[in-house]
Design a protein around this motif. Sequence first.
Motif, short mmCIF file in Angstrom:
data_model
loop_
_atom_site.label_atom_id
_atom_site.label_comp_id
_atom_site.label_asym_id
_atom_site.label_seq_id
_atom_site.Cartn_x
_atom_site.Cartn_y
_atom_site.Cartn_z
N GLY A 183 -6.97 -6.80 0.73
CA GLY A 183 -7.48 -5.78 -0.18
C GLY A 183 -6.39 -4.84 -0.64
O GLY A 183 -6.31 -4.47 -1.82
N TYR A 184 -5.53 -4.46 0.29
CA TYR A 184 -4.39 -3.60 -0.06
C TYR A 184 -3.46 -4.32 -1.04
O TYR A 184 -3.07 -3.75 -2.06
N ARG A 185 -3.15 -5.56 -0.74
CA ARG A 185 -2.21 -6.31 -1.58
C ARG A 185 -2.78 -6.54 -2.98
O ARG A 185 -2.09 -6.31 -3.99
N ASP A 186 -4.04 -6.98 -3.05
CA ASP A 186 -4.64 -7.24 -4.37
C ASP A 186 -4.75 -5.96 -5.19
O ASP A 186 -4.49 -5.97 -6.40
N SER A 187 -5.13 -4.87 -4.54
CA SER A 187 -5.26 -3.60 -5.26
C SER A 187 -3.91 -3.13 -5.78
O SER A 187 -3.78 -2.68 -6.93
N ARG A 188 -2.89 -3.26 -4.94
CA ARG A 188 -1.56 -2.82 -5.36
C ARG A 188 -1.06 -3.65 -6.56
O ARG A 188 -0.48 -3.10 -7.50
N GLU A 189 -1.30 -4.93 -6.52
CA GLU A 189 -0.88 -5.79 -7.64
C GLU A 189 -1.61 -5.41 -8.93
O GLU A 189 -1.01 -5.37 -10.01
N LEU A 190 -2.90 -5.12 -8.81
CA LEU A 190 -3.67 -4.72 -9.99
C LEU A 190 -3.20 -3.36 -10.52
O LEU A 190 -3.13 -3.15 -11.74
N ILE A 191 -2.89 -2.44 -9.62
CA ILE A 191 -2.37 -1.13 -10.04
C ILE A 191 -1.07 -1.32 -10.82
O ILE A 191 -0.89 -0.75 -11.91
N GLU A 192 -0.17 -2.10 -10.27
CA GLU A 192 1.13 -2.31 -10.91
C GLU A 192 0.98 -2.99 -12.28
O GLU A 192 1.76 -2.73 -13.20
#
Length: 440
Positions: A183-192
């Motif tokens: 969840g952290y990884r997917d969210s960070r990628e979407l933010i970027e």
Amino acid sequence: MSDAQGLHAVRGRIVHCLHDPGEGDDRNALEVFDDGVLLIEGGRVARVGPAEDVLATVGAEVSVTDCRGQLVVPGFVDVHIHYPQTDMIASYGEQLLAWLERYTFPTEGRFGDAAVAADTAGFFLDELLRNGTTSALVLGTVHPESVEALFQAARGLGMRLAAGKVLMDRNAPEYLRDTAESGYRDSRELIERWHGVDRLSYAITPRFAPTSSEAQLERVGELATAYPDTYVHTHVAENRAEVAWVSELFPWSRSYLDVYDCYGLVRERALYAHCIYLDERDRRRMAETGAVAGFCPTSNLFLGSGLFDYATARSDGVKVGLATDVGAGTSFSMIRTVAEAYKVAQLQGTALSPARLLYLATLAGAEALAVADRIGSFREGNEADFVVLDPTATPLMARRHAHTESVEEQLFALFTLGDDRCVKSTWLQGACRYSQSDRA
């Protein structure tokens, strides 16, 4: 009509709020031009004022959209809505926790399919525009594909929209769970990839405390710290059984809100939907941090959750935005949602004035999302998002309108009797993106 770049004028009865009218119904809060012109250049408000004055300053070649006899108001701002729940709106017979299990989770399980997400996103945004909503804070599902589809569609329309992938690693079906790390990884990628692109913003979105482990909430807090200009978007204190469940899951917390606060999630640009069962200390904490309450009257009534106390929240200094909360909410229409907000307040001894109802649907939402310097009113330089409303859209409305003597009466009758039939056209950055005449 759809040229957002050149100089363009819209003429009609222009009404907008300059600030919160407050309990005393501050007459200076509502600015009205009975025969007014909204002058738009490059997708922004260049000037607003009496038609005679504004038109005298521009050349005869300037295109004018004539909306006389209709209201021109800022676009509606919906601060909490679930786009994947579009197809399960009006699902019968349950309160919150059972409703999630019976209807919500199975529906959201389909959104790992990019085609389903894209089809629903397109319909969802069309429905917002058909109802006069020009900006929204939106929940996706646990699937990154759901957010990709929504952002792509909103970007194509030039819409101001914030959204995020739901984070949920427990107390949900296996097919809807992520993990603290994924969840952290997917969210960070979407933010970027998406945050700050055109008019799009990212919202870090734990569904609600019961569906996130402490490990996940810790990682959510790290994201919120690393990206302070993103939103935090979730639910709190909607239903008594939910509040009791949170007490069992987090026995160390003082309150439901305190769970989020422990992980650094009660802050500026944090939006908490519902906020029905908060105490004075919780409200004080929200006020001092700048966190926002999402007032969801139709969903709170539909699920039997309770009544949000708008007057107390505002007197305690909490910022409040209005939300349809589809699919527990029963309409995409902010007009209908405003009418229910009025009734909920009446049940608690507060009469929301017509000016304050307009404020709730427009500028309050912009303030809640920290974009009142860009949308929510017709101040010079703001993005030209607006709605043209017909106060005579039905025979009953036309008859009632004939007996109104002020713009306040006109607004109140429209909010009480109106719905999507009142929306003649919806504009984003000076471009007409929905016209009722095109659908006739």
